[in-house]
Write an enzyme that holds these catalytic residues in place. Structure first.
Site, short mmCIF file in Angstrom:
data_model
loop_
_atom_site.label_atom_id
_atom_site.label_comp_id
_atom_site.label_asym_id
_atom_site.label_seq_id
_atom_site.Cartn_x
_atom_site.Cartn_y
_atom_site.Cartn_z
N LYS A 125 46.88 41.66 43.75
CA LYS A 125 46.77 42.97 44.38
C LYS A 125 48.13 43.45 44.88
CE LYS A 125 42.24 42.78 46.42
NZ LYS A 125 42.12 41.42 46.91
N PHE A 126 48.90 42.54 45.44
CA PHE A 126 50.13 42.96 46.10
C PHE A 126 51.41 42.43 45.48
CE2 PHE A 126 46.86 43.54 49.26
CZ PHE A 126 47.14 44.82 49.69
N LYS A 144 56.39 34.23 43.93
CA LYS A 144 55.51 35.40 44.11
C LYS A 144 56.32 36.50 44.80
CE LYS A 144 50.91 36.44 45.96
NZ LYS A 144 49.63 35.80 46.30
N GLU A 193 54.13 26.18 44.66
CA GLU A 193 53.94 25.13 43.67
C GLU A 193 53.43 25.77 42.38
OE1 GLU A 193 51.09 21.13 43.17
OE2 GLU A 193 50.97 22.34 44.98
N ASP A 238 37.59 31.94 52.00
CA ASP A 238 37.61 32.73 50.76
C ASP A 238 37.59 31.81 49.53
OD1 ASP A 238 37.54 35.13 49.43
OD2 ASP A 238 39.70 35.48 49.50
N ASP A 256 45.62 30.96 47.94
CA ASP A 256 45.15 32.16 48.60
C ASP A 256 44.61 31.91 50.00
OD1 ASP A 256 44.86 34.94 48.13
OD2 ASP A 256 44.41 34.36 46.07
P1 ATP Z 1 45.08 38.72 45.12
O1 ATP Z 1 46.33 39.48 45.30
O2 ATP Z 1 43.88 39.55 45.17
O3 ATP Z 1 45.02 37.50 45.95
P2 ATP Z 1 45.65 36.93 43.04
O4 ATP Z 1 45.40 35.77 43.91
O5 ATP Z 1 45.16 36.79 41.65
O6 ATP Z 1 45.07 38.25 43.62
P3 ATP Z 1 48.37 36.30 43.09
O7 ATP Z 1 48.18 35.18 44.02
O8 ATP Z 1 49.48 37.24 43.31
O9 ATP Z 1 47.17 37.22 43.03
O10 ATP Z 1 48.49 35.70 41.64
C1 ATP Z 1 48.37 36.47 40.50
C2 ATP Z 1 48.08 35.56 39.34
O11 ATP Z 1 49.26 34.80 39.04
C3 ATP Z 1 47.02 34.53 39.59
O12 ATP Z 1 45.75 35.03 39.35
C4 ATP Z 1 47.42 33.42 38.64
O13 ATP Z 1 46.97 33.67 37.34
C5 ATP Z 1 48.92 33.50 38.66
N1 ATP Z 1 49.48 32.60 39.64
C6 ATP Z 1 49.64 32.84 40.95
N2 ATP Z 1 50.20 31.80 41.59
C7 ATP Z 1 50.41 30.87 40.64
C8 ATP Z 1 50.95 29.53 40.67
N3 ATP Z 1 51.37 29.00 41.80
N4 ATP Z 1 51.00 28.84 39.52
C9 ATP Z 1 50.55 29.39 38.37
N5 ATP Z 1 50.02 30.63 38.29
C10 ATP Z 1 49.94 31.37 39.40
MG MG Z 2 44.89 35.38 45.06
#
Ligand code: ATP
Ligand code: MG
Length: 390
Positions: A125-126, A144, A193, A238, A256
């Protein structure tokens, strides 16, 4: 990697690249390959971003030699890896007269120039997440990138601060590590990680449902991670497949922590995302409103067990009906589910939070014992003897 390549990789990081949609629809989108970096509005902002990034890279290079963290000038990287998240305001640079705390356990001062940026891993989302490598050590991680303007717009600065504060203090093989964070004038960067096998949600959708042995091993790892969290008085709140990543050895990593809290807490009044995993006590109104404890994670664990085995959440329906069915505990378990698994689901999806099975008893449950050596085989294989398990 040359600065130009770094620039090219990050050029679509747009301040305006808003793409707010539900976890579920996002996750299903991403299974069709939408995770590439293609922000449409990114093109407008990319020239700005490019200039800034180049500046930052050069500044970083120079600032690298200094031990002093630049405290306030706009446009400079402000390192915050050594500061408690609560002492900062991510959006307001006036508040930068904080004291510097030396934390021997966190000797690194992070900045963007320290990382090679690799392929995009996904989009939330962000922010967007990229594969990254720390140049000096070669350490592979996930970076991120969150835009401050979007965090402010979405009113999630506090949430992010709490997420950072909580997650960076957690050490467990089944909980995604947050190694550190830093920010510049526009963005916040989280060093995470790297979970090599991506989202559990995608695996579940691909396989439709998991075989019982796999579901049991995942639930055992979840139970171990939740036990650790609860011992540290953290409630995740969550738990769902979208918030679980998979490590390179197939082990799960809870991520998350945006909705997590240190118990007890009564701050949360609003919910977003899917209702499917909400426990009945969080739907109640009246004097009990907003009352909940660590037991909420046990309800979600029950929903998760159900979804792993059946392929859909137990109360999946229209929002009104889902809510009604949760408050009544109205669900049915199909016949193909084994009696042991059925028993565990029923002991987790109990309306009265106090009557839910404990995490210790989950770990000792016949269904878990049947499919897991000591309940946590996959975890053991991947972590060696770091001794972080509770
Ligand atoms: P939200 O913003 O609603 O929490 P989200 O959790 O999917 O959504 P992010 O945490 O920004 O958003 O991650 C986006 C995507 O990137 C994830 O759905 C995943 O596929 C990938 N991702 C995020 N963190 C990692 C990680 N540490 N290792 C591998 N892939 C990741
Ligand atoms: Mg997430």
């Amino acid at each position: 990697m040359a600065t130009a390549t770094l620039e090219a990789r990050l050029e679509h990081l747009s301040v305006n690249d808003n793409d707010v949609h539900s976890q579920r629809s996002k996750a299903s989108n991403s299974t069709t390959g939408s995770i590439s970096v293609v922000g449409t509005s990114g093109q407008v902002a990319s020239s700005h971003g490019r200039t800034n990034l180049l500046k930052f890279a050069l500044q970083n290079h120079n600032e690298n030699k200094s031990h002093q963290i630049p405290l306030s000038p706009r446009g400079k990287i402000q390192n915050s890896a050594m500061l408690p998240a609560s002492s900062r305001d991510l959006s307001d640079e006036k508040e930068n007269n904080y004291p510097l705390y030396e934390q021997p356990s966190m000797p690194k001062k992070f900045h963007l120039g320290m990382f090679e940026i690799g392929k995009p891993l996904g989009k939330g989302k962000f922010g967007r997440v990229y594969l990254a490598r720390e140049r000096s050590t070669g350490f592979v991680c996930a970076l991120k990138v969150l835009h401050k303007s979007e965090l402010v717009q979405g009113k999630v600065e506090k949430q992010l601060r709490r997420e950072i504060e909580i997650q960076s203090n957690l050490r467990h093989p089944n909980i995604l590590r947050l190694y550190g964070h830093f920010h510049d004038s526009k963005r916040v960067f989280l060093i995470l990680e790297f979970a090599g096998k991506g989202e559990l949600y995608k695996h579940l959708r691909k396989e439709t449902k998991f075989p019982e042995w796999k579901a049991a091993q995942y639930i055992a790892q979840m139970a171990a991670a939740l036990k650790y969290l609860h011992k540290k008085h953290v409630i995740h709140r969550d738990i769902k497949p979208e918030n679980i990543l998979v490590g390179i050895h197939g082990e799960i990593k809870i991520s998350d922590f945006g909705w997590s809290v240190h118990a007890p807490n009564d701050r949360r009044k609003t919910m977003c995302g899917t209702l499917d995993y909400l426990p009945p006590e969080m739907l109640k109104s009246g004097p009990q409103e907003n009352y909940y404890s660590q037991k909420v994670d046990l309800w979600s664990l029950g929903v998760l067990t159900y979804e792993f085995l059946i392929g859909e959440a137990p109360f999946e329906d229209t929002p009104v009906m889902t809510q009604r069915r949760i408050t009544r505990g109205d669900m049915s378990i199909p016949n193909f589910v084994s009696p042991e698994a059925r028993d565990l689901i029923k002991k987790l999806l109990v309306l009265d939070p106090e009557k839910r099975i404990s995490l210790e008893d989950v770990q000792q449950h016949p269904w878990i014992l049947k499919h897991c050596v000591k309940g946590e085989r996959a975890t053991k294989r991947s972590t060696g003897s770091r001794g972080t398990r509770s």
